[in-house]
Design a protein around this motif. Sequence first.
Motif, PDB file in Angstrom:
ATOM      1  N   PHE A  22     -19.242  32.904  42.213  1.00  0.00           N
ATOM      2  CA  PHE A  22     -17.928  32.284  42.116  1.00  0.00           C
ATOM      3  C   PHE A  22     -16.825  33.315  42.367  1.00  0.00           C
ATOM      4  O   PHE A  22     -15.930  33.480  41.556  1.00  0.00           O
ATOM      5  CB  PHE A  22     -17.735  31.645  40.725  1.00  0.00           C
ATOM      6  N   TRP A  23     -16.882  33.999  43.463  1.00  0.00           N
ATOM      7  CA  TRP A  23     -15.763  34.845  43.870  1.00  0.00           C
ATOM      8  C   TRP A  23     -14.873  34.064  44.806  1.00  0.00           C
ATOM      9  O   TRP A  23     -15.300  33.106  45.452  1.00  0.00           O
ATOM     10  CB  TRP A  23     -16.242  36.133  44.548  1.00  0.00           C
ATOM     11  N   ASP A  24     -13.650  34.542  44.894  1.00  0.00           N
ATOM     12  CA  ASP A  24     -12.649  33.788  45.648  1.00  0.00           C
ATOM     13  C   ASP A  24     -13.062  33.588  47.103  1.00  0.00           C
ATOM     14  O   ASP A  24     -12.969  32.489  47.639  1.00  0.00           O
ATOM     15  CB  ASP A  24     -11.306  34.514  45.580  1.00  0.00           C
ATOM     16  N   TRP A  25     -13.580  34.633  47.766  1.00  0.00           N
ATOM     17  CA  TRP A  25     -13.919  34.495  49.188  1.00  0.00           C
ATOM     18  C   TRP A  25     -15.040  33.503  49.403  1.00  0.00           C
ATOM     19  O   TRP A  25     -15.020  32.700  50.330  1.00  0.00           O
ATOM     20  CB  TRP A  25     -14.318  35.856  49.752  1.00  0.00           C
ATOM     21  N   ARG A  26     -16.038  33.539  48.520  1.00  0.00           N
ATOM     22  CA  ARG A  26     -17.173  32.631  48.704  1.00  0.00           C
ATOM     23  C   ARG A  26     -16.750  31.190  48.450  1.00  0.00           C
ATOM     24  O   ARG A  26     -17.229  30.266  49.113  1.00  0.00           O
ATOM     25  CB  ARG A  26     -18.320  33.029  47.780  1.00  0.00           C
ATOM     26  N   ASN A  27     -15.853  31.006  47.474  1.00  0.00           N
ATOM     27  CA  ASN A  27     -15.332  29.655  47.249  1.00  0.00           C
ATOM     28  C   ASN A  27     -14.577  29.155  48.476  1.00  0.00           C
ATOM     29  O   ASN A  27     -14.676  27.986  48.863  1.00  0.00           O
ATOM     30  CB  ASN A  27     -14.396  29.639  46.047  1.00  0.00           C
ATOM     31  N   ARG A  28     -13.821  30.071  49.088  1.00  0.00           N
ATOM     32  CA  ARG A  28     -13.023  29.655  50.240  1.00  0.00           C
ATOM     33  C   ARG A  28     -13.903  29.372  51.459  1.00  0.00           C
ATOM     34  O   ARG A  28     -13.576  28.532  52.310  1.00  0.00           O
ATOM     35  CB  ARG A  28     -11.991  30.727  50.548  1.00  0.00           C
ATOM     36  N   VAL A  29     -15.033  30.097  51.552  1.00  0.00           N
ATOM     37  CA  VAL A  29     -15.963  29.802  52.642  1.00  0.00           C
ATOM     38  C   VAL A  29     -16.475  28.375  52.524  1.00  0.00           C
ATOM     39  O   VAL A  29     -16.623  27.641  53.516  1.00  0.00           O
ATOM     40  CB  VAL A  29     -17.139  30.806  52.628  1.00  0.00           C
ATOM     41  N   VAL A  30     -16.742  27.967  51.275  1.00  0.00           N
ATOM     42  CA  VAL A  30     -17.267  26.618  51.048  1.00  0.00           C
ATOM     43  C   VAL A  30     -16.189  25.566  51.241  1.00  0.00           C
ATOM     44  O   VAL A  30     -16.425  24.512  51.849  1.00  0.00           O
ATOM     45  CB  VAL A  30     -17.859  26.528  49.625  1.00  0.00           C
ATOM     46  N   ASN A  31     -14.982  25.842  50.736  1.00  0.00           N
ATOM     47  CA  ASN A  31     -13.940  24.816  50.671  1.00  0.00           C
ATOM     48  C   ASN A  31     -12.940  24.861  51.828  1.00  0.00           C
ATOM     49  O   ASN A  31     -12.217  23.890  52.054  1.00  0.00           O
ATOM     50  CB  ASN A  31     -13.165  24.952  49.360  1.00  0.00           C
ATOM     51  N   GLU A  32     -12.872  25.984  52.567  1.00  0.00           N
ATOM     52  CA  GLU A  32     -11.923  26.108  53.671  1.00  0.00           C
ATOM     53  C   GLU A  32     -12.693  26.450  54.951  1.00  0.00           C
ATOM     54  O   GLU A  32     -13.081  27.599  55.163  1.00  0.00           O
ATOM     55  CB  GLU A  32     -10.887  27.193  53.363  1.00  0.00           C
ATOM     56  N   PRO A  33     -12.906  25.473  55.811  1.00  0.00           N
ATOM     57  CA  PRO A  33     -13.716  25.713  57.025  1.00  0.00           C
ATOM     58  C   PRO A  33     -13.172  26.816  57.918  1.00  0.00           C
ATOM     59  O   PRO A  33     -13.931  27.514  58.591  1.00  0.00           O
ATOM     60  CB  PRO A  33     -13.694  24.357  57.737  1.00  0.00           C
ATOM     61  N   GLY A  34     -11.857  27.035  57.928  1.00  0.00           N
ATOM     62  CA  GLY A  34     -11.285  28.039  58.823  1.00  0.00           C
ATOM     63  C   GLY A  34     -11.192  29.434  58.240  1.00  0.00           C
ATOM     64  O   GLY A  34     -10.702  30.364  58.900  1.00  0.00           O
ATOM     65  N   PHE A  35     -11.674  29.635  57.012  1.00  0.00           N
ATOM     66  CA  PHE A  35     -11.545  30.952  56.370  1.00  0.00           C
ATOM     67  C   PHE A  35     -12.547  31.949  56.951  1.00  0.00           C
ATOM     68  O   PHE A  35     -13.697  31.616  57.216  1.00  0.00           O
ATOM     69  CB  PHE A  35     -11.777  30.822  54.855  1.00  0.00           C
ATOM     70  N   VAL A  36     -12.076  33.205  57.168  1.00  0.00           N
ATOM     71  CA  VAL A  36     -12.918  34.275  57.707  1.00  0.00           C
ATOM     72  C   VAL A  36     -12.868  35.448  56.744  1.00  0.00           C
ATOM     73  O   VAL A  36     -11.804  35.816  56.235  1.00  0.00           O
ATOM     74  CB  VAL A  36     -12.418  34.718  59.103  1.00  0.00           C
ATOM     75  N   TYR A  37     -14.025  36.069  56.516  1.00  0.00           N
ATOM     76  CA  TYR A  37     -14.097  37.245  55.649  1.00  0.00           C
ATOM     77  C   TYR A  37     -13.215  38.359  56.204  1.00  0.00           C
ATOM     78  O   TYR A  37     -13.083  38.511  57.429  1.00  0.00           O
ATOM     79  CB  TYR A  37     -15.531  37.763  55.546  1.00  0.00           C
ATOM     80  N   PRO A  38     -12.605  39.176  55.328  1.00  0.00           N
ATOM     81  CA  PRO A  38     -11.873  40.360  55.816  1.00  0.00           C
ATOM     82  C   PRO A  38     -12.815  41.289  56.568  1.00  0.00           C
ATOM     83  O   PRO A  38     -14.007  41.363  56.288  1.00  0.00           O
ATOM     84  CB  PRO A  38     -11.361  41.026  54.526  1.00  0.00           C
ATOM     85  N   ASN A  39     -12.268  42.046  57.540  1.00  0.00           N
ATOM     86  CA  ASN A  39     -13.089  42.960  58.337  1.00  0.00           C
ATOM     87  C   ASN A  39     -13.683  44.068  57.475  1.00  0.00           C
ATOM     88  O   ASN A  39     -14.826  44.475  57.680  1.00  0.00           O
ATOM     89  CB  ASN A  39     -12.247  43.569  59.468  1.00  0.00           C
ATOM     90  N   GLU A  40     -12.899  44.604  56.541  1.00  0.00           N
ATOM     91  CA  GLU A  40     -13.368  45.675  55.657  1.00  0.00           C
ATOM     92  C   GLU A  40     -13.151  45.242  54.207  1.00  0.00           C
ATOM     93  O   GLU A  40     -12.216  45.685  53.540  1.00  0.00           O
ATOM     94  CB  GLU A  40     -12.630  46.987  55.955  1.00  0.00           C
ATOM     95  N   PRO A  41     -13.995  44.357  53.733  1.00  0.00           N
ATOM     96  CA  PRO A  41     -13.785  43.818  52.376  1.00  0.00           C
ATOM     97  C   PRO A  41     -13.815  44.874  51.288  1.00  0.00           C
ATOM     98  O   PRO A  41     -13.141  44.751  50.277  1.00  0.00           O
ATOM     99  CB  PRO A  41     -14.935  42.818  52.215  1.00  0.00           C
ATOM    100  N   HIS A  42     -14.577  45.965  51.494  1.00  0.00           N
ATOM    101  CA  HIS A  42     -14.667  46.979  50.442  1.00  0.00           C
ATOM    102  C   HIS A  42     -13.319  47.662  50.220  1.00  0.00           C
ATOM    103  O   HIS A  42     -12.985  48.074  49.114  1.00  0.00           O
ATOM    104  CB  HIS A  42     -15.737  48.014  50.802  1.00  0.00           C
TER     105      HIS A  42
END
Length: 440
Positions: free
Chosen positions: A296-316
Motif C-alpha cells: 500500500f504505497w502511494d505509487w503502487r496504489n496509483r498504478v492500480v487506480n490511475e492508468p496513465g501513471f508512470v513510475y519516476p525514473n529514479e525512485p530511490h
Amino acid sequence: MAGRATLVQTVCSSMPLYHMQHNMLPKSVISQIEKLERAFLWGSSPEKKRCHQIGWNKICSPKAFGGLGILSLREMNLAFFYKLAWQLLTKEDNLWVRFIKGKYGVASNGVFEVSSKPTDSSFWRDIIRILPEFKDQIAWEVGDGNKIGFWDDKWISKDMILREYVVTDDHNINSSEKLSDFVNDQNQWDIGKLSNMLYKPAIYKILSFVPPDKQAGMDVPLWNLGDDSGFTTKSAYLSIKKLEANCSPSVWSSIWKGNNQQSHKLLLWRMCHNSLPTRSKTASWSGSSATCPSFFWDWRNRVVNEPGFVYPNEPHRVILSSAKNQLAAWKVVEASSVINCSWVQGFSLKIGLSNPLFAEIWSIAEGLSLAWNLGYRKVILENDSQVAVNCFRSGFNVDKVCHPAVKKVWDLLSKDWVVKIKHIPHIANKCVLTFLLKEV
C-alpha cells in the motif's frame, strides 16, 4: 481524524472539567461522555459503525507516552480531588481549608486521621474516600518533627515505612507518635527507645540522618511524582495512570515535535501503534485473507487506480530526498555550554527526603554555618536558584510551610557579619553552591 482528535481534546474532554474540580461525577455519566468521544474520534455514527483501532486507555495517555493527550475523565476527576487533599494538607491559611477543618474537626496535624459520617456532605465523603491512596504518594522532609508520623509516614525514603520493621507486636505501637517523640533532651536520636522497638537495619538507617531540629520550620509534605516534589494536577493524573512523571525522549516525542502537518503526525502515530488498516491488519480484525497483490504505497496504489501513471525514473532519489527532509524536521540541536569556576571548600550532609529547592535552602544554611565557624566575616553567597536566593532578600514573603530551614538561615544572617546574596545562572556555576570567603 486529526481535526476530530483536536476537537475531542480541546472541547469535548474539557467541558466537564469545571464540575469535576469539586464533584465526583457518576460513573455512568463519565461512561456516556467517553462513549460519544470515542465514536466521534473514529468517525462512527448510528448509521455507520467504524472500527476503533486503538484502545481508549492508550489514547487517553499523554503524547509522550504514546497517546493523543485526550483526558480520561475518571482519572482526571480523581486528580482534581488529589489537588483538594493536597491543599488541605499544605494550605492551612486558605479560607475554604479553614472552614472545612473547622466544620469537620480536623486538627492541624491530623488530615489523614479523620473519617466521615453518612450525614456528612458528599464533597467531604469523597475526599475521605480518596485519602488512603493519596497518602501513598506523600513523602516528608524533616523540619522540627512535629507533623511527621514516625511509624506510618514516608520520611526515610519514598518506599519505606517503619511500621514494617517493628520488633514488637503492632498493638504496642502508638500510631500517633511523631518524629520529635524519638529525640532526647540533647537533640539527638533516642537510641534506647529505638532499640526496644525496631530491627537494627532500620535503626542504622535512622541514625544516618540528621534528627529533627527544633530551630527549623515545620515538616514539609513532598509530592512523590512532582519534578520538584511540588504538587501539580498533571503529575497527579500521571500517578493515577501509573505513568512516570519524568520520561526520557521517545519515538512519540519525535513524532509530535516534527515540522510536518498534523495529519501526517497522526498517520505516523497510527503506524507506530501498528493500527493502519492494511490488508494484513484488516484481515486480523475480520478473519479474511491477508494475501495482498501489492504494497500500500502511494505509487503502487496509483498504478492500480490511475492508468496513465508512470513510475519516476529514479525512485530511490525521490525516496532519499523525502527521508532527508523528514530527518531535518526532527533534528534537535542542543546548545553546548562552557562552565568556568573553582572549588573553595565543600561539605556533605544527609537531610533525608527533599526536593531541589529545599536542598538549596538547607545547603545555604549549612554553608553559612560553616563560613561563620571558620571565622569569615565577609561572605559573598552565590547560588544558581533564583527562588532560593529570593527567600533571603528583604521584603520577600516566605511561606513558612514550604521552607523548614528558612528560620535557621535568617538566624545566621542576623549575626554580626556581612553577607551578600547573589544569583548566578547555572551555566556560570560549576559547583551547586559556591562561597567566596574573605577575611576582614
